[in-house]
Motif scaffolding. Structure first.
Motif, PDB file in Angstrom:
ATOM      1  N   ASN A 162      10.383   9.309   8.410  1.00  0.00           N
ATOM      2  CA  ASN A 162      11.382   8.646   9.452  1.00  0.00           C
ATOM      3  C   ASN A 162      11.417   9.508  10.804  1.00  0.00           C
ATOM      4  N   THR A 189       5.659   4.688   8.962  1.00  0.00           N
ATOM      5  CA  THR A 189       7.043   4.537   8.484  1.00  0.00           C
ATOM      6  C   THR A 189       7.121   2.886   8.368  1.00  0.00           C
ATOM      7  N   GLY A 191      10.526   1.488   7.625  1.00  0.00           N
ATOM      8  CA  GLY A 191      11.899   1.067   7.837  1.00  0.00           C
ATOM      9  C   GLY A 191      12.538   0.588   6.619  1.00  0.00           C
ATOM     10  N   GLU A 196       8.769   2.574   0.784  1.00  0.00           N
ATOM     11  CA  GLU A 196       8.205   3.701   1.036  1.00  0.00           C
ATOM     12  C   GLU A 196       7.883   4.274  -0.341  1.00  0.00           C
ATOM     13  N   THR A 210      12.462  12.006   4.238  1.00  0.00           N
ATOM     14  CA  THR A 210      13.398  11.696   5.284  1.00  0.00           C
ATOM     15  C   THR A 210      14.733  12.822   4.823  1.00  0.00           C
TER      16      THR A 210
END
Length: 269
Positions: A162, A189, A191, A196, A210
């Motif tokens: 992130n 990334t 989002g 992910e 993150t």
């Protein structure tokens, strides 16, 4: 329903995920009511709420003794992971959903007495389902995912980060994070935390980190990554608490020590 019949629970959950995904796809172009929660970038839509309500009603009708942890307020007050607990994000990646109408997922993790038993991440617009049952491997649709490459070199790794945390970080010195980015092969990334995690499980990303995620963002992904030999922890190498928000690192074990020991712990504020 006896938990011993895990296959029945899995098939029921899978069916609901695919049904909910079809409903979202069929209505993807309808006007949205979008509001904010904790900050102007923390979006929620009527589709988030409606999808969560869909899961809540079906779970409570079919498995009345099961409890739910979820994002939009239809879940139970859960203070321990005793019994069977569904941890649900109806739309993970709401900003992508609103702005792109793609790159978002339905995420469902089912835990029994604190153990992750079933994980489902559905990339709705791509119609791709990542799934796992503990001890039975992980799958992308019907194709089994291969174990992660345990010989991955750190400098060849691609990480998902992130990028906000590279600029403003309450836990780790920003310069250390920037040096991490310069050392690995590349960063990306998506989002959507769920997607992910799925990318790490599939081996197309080597790690995702993150500094603050909620249980519903990660519950399914932990199970899926675990089934291909990956590890999930907080940023400092400790166990993840699925009852509160916190930092998260999920990765190929081959690069875990590099990230945690050489960068995060040394850069801790």
């Amino acid at each position: 329903m006896n938990w011993d019949d895990r296959e029945t629970i899995y098939q029921q959950a899978k069916g609901w995920v695919l049904e909910a995904g079809k409903e979202i796809r069929d209505n993807i172009s309808d006007p949205l009511t979008v509001t904010t929660k904790s900050n102007p970038n923390d979006l929620v839509t009527t589709m988030d709420s409606d999808t969560e309500y869909f899961f809540m009603t079906r779970i409570k009708e079919t498995f009345p003794d099961h409890r739910i942890i979820s994002e939009e307020g239809y879940g139970d007050e859960v203070s321990a992971l005793d019994g069977t607990v569904w941890i649900i994000d109806p739309i993970d990646g709401t900003m992508n959903f609103v702005h792109q109408k793609r790159n978002f997922a339905i995420s469902v993790g089912i835990y029994h007495d604190g153990i992750g038993e079933i994980g489902l991440i559905y990339d709705v617009m791509a119609d791709v389902l990542y799934s796992a049952k503990k001890g039975e491997g992980a799958y992308r649709n019907e194709k089994g995912l291969l174990p992660l490459n345990k010989h991955k070199h750190f400098k060849e790794a691609i990480l998902s980060l992130n990028h906000f945390w590279l600029c403003e970080n309450r836990l780790v010195n920003e310069t250390v994070m920037q040096n991490l980015v310069k050392t690995v092969r590349g960063t990306r990334t998506y989002g959507s935390a769920a997607l992910e995690f799925a990318a790490v499980a599939e081996g197309i990303m080597d790690g995702y980190m993150t500094m603050e995620l909620a249980p519903w963002d990660i519950a399914a992904g932990i199970i899926i990554v675990d089934e291909v030999g990956g590890n999930t922890m907080n940023a400092f190498g400790d166990s993840v608490n699925l009852l509160q928000k916190g930092s998260v690192l999920t990765c190929n074990p081959a690069i875990q020590e590099n990230i945690v020991e050489d960068y995060i712990k040394k850069g801790r504020k």
